[in-house]
Design an enzyme around this catalytic site. Sequence first.
Site, short mmCIF file in Angstrom:
data_model
loop_
_atom_site.label_atom_id
_atom_site.label_comp_id
_atom_site.label_asym_id
_atom_site.label_seq_id
_atom_site.Cartn_x
_atom_site.Cartn_y
_atom_site.Cartn_z
N HIS A 155 0.83 -1.21 0.00
CA HIS A 155 0.00 0.00 0.00
C HIS A 155 0.86 1.26 0.00
CE1 HIS A 155 -3.97 -1.93 1.53
NE2 HIS A 155 -3.97 -1.78 0.23
N ARG A 168 -11.63 -0.93 -11.06
CA ARG A 168 -11.64 -1.99 -10.05
C ARG A 168 -12.98 -1.92 -9.30
NH1 ARG A 168 -6.63 0.84 -9.14
NH2 ARG A 168 -4.77 -0.37 -9.73
N ARG A 217 -13.58 -4.08 -14.82
CA ARG A 217 -13.20 -5.42 -14.36
C ARG A 217 -14.25 -5.94 -13.39
NH1 ARG A 217 -7.67 -6.03 -11.17
NH2 ARG A 217 -8.91 -5.17 -9.47
N GLU A 249 -2.90 -12.71 -16.13
CA GLU A 249 -2.11 -12.48 -14.92
C GLU A 249 -1.29 -13.71 -14.52
OE1 GLU A 249 -4.86 -10.01 -12.04
OE2 GLU A 249 -6.07 -11.42 -13.22
N ASN A 291 1.63 -6.82 -12.39
CA ASN A 291 2.01 -7.07 -11.00
C ASN A 291 1.90 -8.56 -10.69
OD1 ASN A 291 2.09 -4.30 -10.96
ND2 ASN A 291 0.33 -4.05 -9.63
N ASP A 292 0.73 -9.13 -10.95
CA ASP A 292 0.53 -10.55 -10.66
C ASP A 292 1.31 -11.43 -11.62
OD1 ASP A 292 -0.96 -10.70 -8.34
OD2 ASP A 292 -2.87 -10.46 -9.37
N ARG A 327 4.99 -10.92 -3.45
CA ARG A 327 4.95 -9.50 -3.80
C ARG A 327 5.42 -8.60 -2.66
NH1 ARG A 327 -0.87 -8.46 -6.58
NH2 ARG A 327 -0.16 -6.32 -6.32
N CYS A 373 -2.39 -2.96 -17.68
CA CYS A 373 -2.96 -2.13 -16.61
C CYS A 373 -2.21 -2.31 -15.30
CB CYS A 373 -4.45 -2.45 -16.42
SG CYS A 373 -4.79 -4.16 -15.96
#
Length: 656
Positions: A294, A392, A428, A517, A540-541, A551, A588
């Site tokens: 975060h 999201r 999404r 992903e 990211n994933d 992560r 994205c």
Amino acid sequence: MDTDDDWHADSFDEATLPNPAGLHARPAATVASEAAKYDAEVRLIHHRGGSVPATTPIGLATLNARMGDDLRVEARGPQAAEAVAAIIAMIRGGFGEIDPNAQPPAAPAPAQPLGVSAGRVVGQVHKLTEPMTAPPEHDRVPANAVDAEIATLGGALSAVIDEYRRRAELSAPQAADILQATATLAGDSTLVDAAAGLIRARGMDAPNAFWQAANHVAQSMTDVGGMVAERAVDLADIRDRVVSHLLGIPMPGVVDPGHPFILVARDLAPSETATLDGNTCLAIVTAEGGPTSHTSILARSMGIPAVVGCSRALDIADGTVVLVDGRTGEVIEDPDEDQRAGARTSRAPLRPLEAPGRTADGTPVSLLANVGSGGNATFAARANAEGIGLFRTEFCFLDRAVEPSVSDQVQAYSEVLGAFPGAHVVVRTLDAGSDKPMAFLPMPEEPNPALGVRGYRTSRTHQPMLERQLDAIVTASTASGTDGWVMAPMISTAAEAHDFAALARSRGVTTVGVMIETPSAALQAADILSEVDFVSIGTNDLTQYCMGVDRQAVGLGDLQDPWQPGVLRLLKIIGDAGRASGKPVGVCGEAAADPTLAPVLIGLGVSSLSMSPRSLQSVAEALSEVTVEQCRAAADAAVAATTASGARDAVRAALA
């Protein structure tokens, strides 16, 4: 966990577990056998709060004690002192598993700091106030006061939840989303039930009971790893706020020094990051954290340069002048004039997108924004984003105890879509599970939720919920006049893509896509694109699953890097499939916001990039300086490299 309301120790001692394998089955059996020899009742207590009789091998093994953990041995009875001394000696001796003649392992190379939010600034260090320590112990709560103590705890928790929500209302959109999610986490019954159980069973006072219960849950989240582990710091913030409220003491945290500063901390909770003033906080440097924590996400959304995983951060003295480069990860103490060149000493203003994205030879590249709420979308519109590449939807409902009605969903989606009338918007479907649990969507207990039921997989048992969401999306898109595309997260097979596309089209969706992903989906990109109209890559994933790296792992920043050859080659497979099919391929994930990587992505076959609104203009500028042919040459050079640093060097050379 065993408890004993009347437990008192006649003798006790503590030791740190030195053996690399920890308290596994064999040492546990050895302790149990030794404890049984004495006329004493013996218990082992783990520093995280677990307590079990020393004569139960299974109980000892379930303490999950690891090398470096502190263990306390307590005993009562005629031979209490002898029992404690014997077991402490066994622990300190490593249960015979440590070779006294063995050479100590070489110290690992220090982890390299990781830049997670671009910007180069110079300023004075201001260190975060140290986190709370355990509250003072109190006498046992009398049986006739237990209910009142639990009620006091409930009141403190409610006050903290209300404070999170109040701060969310005053925060920037993405920060508000995360604060609302933290409020939802604080309201999880697991926490208060565990603390109430300790008050009832052991007569603990509310501060100590909540402290221990929160620590236990946080450690469980850390043990799971992946995105779940990233939320452990959120839980620590909840713990500190509740206990501070109960004790009537100020919360530790960021105290404004009255001048622009660079914040240095071990890590930051969302509530701490979200309420930073970007006009005075020039940069963030943390000793822990990862690129998708975060801290990183909020720093990017707020335009604050940030470096995470800087192991020496806590050794930097307050007031030291440092240079922080959030792109390279550099943290330089007392920089000279040459090093200061080009560094800012004040906040960079929002730079709206000046023109639609395109390369130097005029090839269009859609530059879109990632959003999670109406406020996010309004900010993205101010930044002149060409549309929304990732909406999201789950962030609209993290605090809901029951599934929102179709009309509620239509209203929430309309707030986002209304900011971009007639524009391109990619919605999404609910990405629930893992680090985004939903109270209205019960999930099974899983050893690793990041690899379990999340995203589209929830429809295996809750398809009607997905159908209702699709109906709401179609209604909101039609009413707002947007070009609404819909995609599903966490797709692993072409069969899943086929099933989702069929369902979405049956509910009136005209443009259907999926997120890629996982390596499985990347390798099957051509098959998946035969089933859907577009794909969007969640880098990211994809990086996490491709590289097999948590992560949140500290010290593995080199593996959490989309420039890794394995990740780039998966991206090439997806891009090639997009070109062959003539269908759009978007990105994205955070990689889309990297101005250096953007030309490579275009060269690999990506047609749109979606990012934080603050990154739009810098990416547009990078693309405007290169032709498509140069992008393809850069992509070829990157894919041919054998290391991430080699890929960067090769791209710089190709574009020089």
